[in-house]
Design an enzyme around this catalytic site. Structure first.
Site, mmCIF file in Angstrom:
data_model
loop_
_atom_site.group_PDB
_atom_site.id
_atom_site.type_symbol
_atom_site.label_atom_id
_atom_site.label_comp_id
_atom_site.label_asym_id
_atom_site.label_seq_id
_atom_site.Cartn_x
_atom_site.Cartn_y
_atom_site.Cartn_z
ATOM 1 N N SER A 119 -4.891 9.252 -2.435
ATOM 2 C CA SER A 119 -6.206 8.781 -2.893
ATOM 3 C C SER A 119 -7.297 9.816 -2.625
ATOM 4 C CB SER A 119 -6.548 7.486 -2.142
ATOM 5 O OG SER A 119 -7.911 7.167 -2.297
ATOM 6 N N TYR A 142 -11.111 9.875 -8.085
ATOM 7 C CA TYR A 142 -12.287 9.076 -8.431
ATOM 8 C C TYR A 142 -13.335 10.099 -8.861
ATOM 9 C CZ TYR A 142 -10.924 4.551 -6.400
ATOM 10 O OH TYR A 142 -10.336 3.337 -6.134
ATOM 11 N N THR A 167 -8.553 7.312 -11.895
ATOM 12 C CA THR A 167 -8.748 5.855 -11.862
ATOM 13 C C THR A 167 -9.946 5.481 -12.719
ATOM 14 O OG1 THR A 167 -7.708 5.703 -9.707
ATOM 15 C CG2 THR A 167 -9.184 3.900 -10.312
ATOM 16 N N LYS A 263 -5.289 5.660 -14.756
ATOM 17 C CA LYS A 263 -4.839 4.503 -13.965
ATOM 18 C C LYS A 263 -5.868 3.385 -14.069
ATOM 19 C CE LYS A 263 -3.741 3.130 -9.184
ATOM 20 N NZ LYS A 263 -4.925 2.372 -8.751
ATOM 21 N N HIS A 287 -5.817 -2.666 -10.424
ATOM 22 C CA HIS A 287 -6.229 -2.294 -9.079
ATOM 23 C C HIS A 287 -5.758 -3.340 -8.058
ATOM 24 C CE1 HIS A 287 -9.025 0.989 -7.634
ATOM 25 N NE2 HIS A 287 -8.883 0.327 -6.516
HETATM 26 C C1 LIG Z 1 -6.046 -1.173 0.653
HETATM 27 C C2 LIG Z 1 -6.023 -0.647 -0.761
HETATM 28 C C3 LIG Z 1 -6.719 0.505 -1.071
HETATM 29 C C4 LIG Z 1 -6.657 1.014 -2.370
HETATM 30 N N1 LIG Z 1 -7.277 2.206 -2.646
HETATM 31 C C5 LIG Z 1 -7.158 2.749 -3.875
HETATM 32 C C6 LIG Z 1 -7.697 4.033 -4.149
HETATM 33 O O1 LIG Z 1 -8.254 4.694 -3.283
HETATM 34 N N2 LIG Z 1 -7.577 4.497 -5.416
HETATM 35 C C7 LIG Z 1 -6.956 3.789 -6.421
HETATM 36 O O2 LIG Z 1 -6.873 4.258 -7.557
HETATM 37 N N3 LIG Z 1 -6.416 2.584 -6.161
HETATM 38 C C8 LIG Z 1 -6.492 2.060 -4.928
HETATM 39 N N4 LIG Z 1 -5.909 0.847 -4.662
HETATM 40 C C9 LIG Z 1 -5.141 0.178 -5.716
HETATM 41 C C10 LIG Z 1 -3.667 0.634 -5.679
HETATM 42 O O3 LIG Z 1 -3.555 1.969 -6.041
HETATM 43 C C11 LIG Z 1 -2.808 -0.197 -6.631
HETATM 44 O O4 LIG Z 1 -3.359 -0.168 -7.922
HETATM 45 C C12 LIG Z 1 -2.612 -1.645 -6.188
HETATM 46 O O5 LIG Z 1 -2.554 -1.734 -4.782
HETATM 47 C C13 LIG Z 1 -1.336 -2.202 -6.775
HETATM 48 O O6 LIG Z 1 -1.161 -3.536 -6.434
HETATM 49 P P1 LIG Z 1 -0.217 -4.038 -5.225
HETATM 50 O O7 LIG Z 1 -0.986 -3.799 -3.977
HETATM 51 O O8 LIG Z 1 -0.022 -5.467 -5.537
HETATM 52 O O9 LIG Z 1 1.059 -3.234 -5.259
HETATM 53 C C14 LIG Z 1 -5.927 0.331 -3.379
HETATM 54 C C15 LIG Z 1 -5.230 -0.815 -3.044
HETATM 55 C C16 LIG Z 1 -5.258 -1.298 -1.748
HETATM 56 C C17 LIG Z 1 -4.448 -2.525 -1.421
HETATM 57 C C1 LIG Z 2 -15.955 -1.749 2.344
HETATM 58 C C2 LIG Z 2 -14.869 -0.772 2.408
HETATM 59 C C3 LIG Z 2 -15.324 0.599 2.000
HETATM 60 C C4 LIG Z 2 -14.214 1.570 1.899
HETATM 61 C C5 LIG Z 2 -14.679 2.929 1.519
HETATM 62 C C6 LIG Z 2 -13.675 3.748 0.856
HETATM 63 C C7 LIG Z 2 -13.068 2.988 -0.256
HETATM 64 C C8 LIG Z 2 -12.147 3.769 -1.067
HETATM 65 C C9 LIG Z 2 -11.710 3.026 -2.278
HETATM 66 C C10 LIG Z 2 -10.542 2.157 -2.002
HETATM 67 C C11 LIG Z 2 -10.188 1.294 -3.155
HETATM 68 O O1 LIG Z 2 -9.986 1.754 -4.259
HETATM 69 C C12 LIG Z 2 -10.023 -0.109 -2.944
HETATM 70 O O2 LIG Z 2 -9.491 -0.787 -3.836
HETATM 71 O O3 LIG Z 2 -10.410 -0.609 -1.880
#
Ligand SMILES: Cc1cc2nc3c(=O)[nH]c(=O)nc-3n(C[C@H](O)[C@H](O)[C@H](O)COP(=O)(O)O)c2cc1C
Ligand SMILES: CCCCCCCCCCC(=O)C(=O)O
Length: 394
Positions: A119, A142, A167, A263, A287
């Protein structure tokens, strides 16, 4: 010592047997704000639930007497050979689940013959993850401003990333009320409840504070609490991309010399448009139900998207709600080349760092393999819709 044929010293397995076991174990280890950050979703959690229930609306059409014993699980994604059609999705601030975060995940992925997508908001920098691994992992962008995007792309390329996922479903952060209630923010706040939860998880709290890996290190210097708070601000100001449009995607296509995936696409029209711009792949994603609530379940729109880009040879991946090997098989049968998992490996991270992520991948691998044998399918690349049928109501 034996009685009635039983070995009385034998124990039933205590290790997690499936992703749900990992989830329960992870939830016990994490304070409330992190549990919500990982497991929560947007608004009424409708899309979060829909991602799961969509898989239950398909059942298999097994073929018998096929002689299949060792199905072939190998495939390629972005020209990279994988032993398993499951990648690790980008997860921001993975250091909240385990201090080794992204490094642990990327190392586990390569030990299990697959790839991790780093990420933009990772807890370990692009360069640190590259130094700790030997394969060409993927990078997620991003792209807020051209300048930030160009700098991140240059760093990712120089570090050896050859595939980038941009994304496109994050014009603004989704409304995650669980995060706000537990003090995760934005903005992060210490509530009596969050302090109590931190005190109830002393191991997590001491280890996490000591290792200082709770900020978005590619964007913010330092890794402690102040940097974490700054990361939240950064994500408000820099990661949310309400002004991003198709011209920006074309610009990214021109700038990125490697394979490029979008994505967060959920319609055939958008998938066709991305393919026409020369993107190499689409990740069908909402997401993980964290952005637009009442966006459709990814499995439900997968056939439409696969059909829209089939003629161009654009690769289609899917994420959202994949928790079982049978889910992987269903997604592949409906047109995905591979899937990504997000939360499942974060549970693995929380439970056991690198070994925990490898454990989750092992569970999924065993389940995919067993499902294919029981189905009589020789391999993941031969799956198509004829292996499924919709569950009929009643
Ligand atoms: C804690 C967390 C943080 C995430 N951070 C990002 C991120 O930084 N960038 C992004 O494109 N998607 C992010 N996602 C989405 C995941 O890439 C993905 O699309 C999603 O988790 C898929 O669903 P699943 O958790 O049911 O497998 C995040 C998801 C979670 C759970
Ligand atoms: C309130 C939490 C702030 C977190 C800062 C960084 C977030 C990164 C993006 C993570 C993401 O895509 C997501 O789904 O969460």
């Amino acid at each position: 010592m034996r009685a009635f044929g039983f070995d009385l010293r034998a124990r039933a397995p205590r290790a997690p047997l499936n992703v749900e076991d990992y989830r329960r174990a992870a939830r016990r280890r994490l304070p409330a704000m992190v549990r919500e950050y990982v497991d929560g979703g947007a608004d009424d959690l409708a899309t979060l639930a829909a991602n799961r229930s969509a898989f239950a609306r398909w059942e298999f059409r097994p073929r018998v007497l096929t002689g299949v014993r060792a199905p072939d699980l190998a495939t390629t994604v972005a020209g990279v050979e994988l032993d398993l059609p499951v990648l690790l999705a980008p997860v921001g601030l993975a250091g909240l689940a385990h201090w080794r975060g992204d490094v642990a995940a990327a190392r586990a992925a390569e030990r299990r013959g697959t790839r991790h997508v780093l990420s933009t908001a990772s807890s370990w920098t692009i360069e640190e993850v590259a130094a700790a691994t030997s394969e060409d992992h993927f990078f997620q962008l991003y792209p807020h401003s051209g300048e930030t995007a160009a700098a991140l792309m240059a760093r990712a390329w120089d570090a050896g990333n050859r595939t980038m996922m941009v994304t496109v479903d994050y014009p603004v952060r989704g409304n995650r009320e669980g995060e706000r209630r537990t003090g995760m923010g934005p903005p992060p706040v210490l509530t009596p409840g969050s302090v109590l939860s931190l005190c109830r998880h002393p191991a997590w709290t001491c280890r996490t504070l000591a290792h200082r890996r709770i900020s978005a290190r590619n964007l913010v210097a330092g890794g402690g609490v102040a940097a974490a708070v700054a990361s939240v601000e950064i994500q408000e100001r820099h990661l949310s991309q309400a002004t991003l449009d198709w011209d920006d995607l074309a610009w990214l296509r021109d700038r990125w010399p490697g394979r490029l995936y979008a994505k967060g696409v959920l319609t055939g029209e958008d998938a066709s448009r991305a393919a026409a711009l020369g993107l190499d792949g689409i990740v069908v994603s909402n997401h993980g139900g964290r952005q637009l609530d009442f966006a459709p379940a990814t499995l439900d729109v997968l056939p439409e998207i696969a059909a829209a880009v089939r003629d161009r040879g654009t690769e289609v991946l899917l994420d959202g709600g994949v928790r079982r090997g049978s889910d992987v098989v269903k997604a592949l049968a409906l047109g995905a080349r591979a899937v990504l998992v997000g939360r499942p490996y974060v549970y693995g991270l929380a439970v056991g760092g690198e070994a925990g992520v490898a454990g989750v991948l092992d569970v999924l691998r065993d389940e995919v393999e067993r499902t294919l044998v029981l189905l009589g399918a020789p391999g993941v690349r031969t799956l198509d819709p004829t292996w499924l049928r919709p569950v009929t109501a009643g």
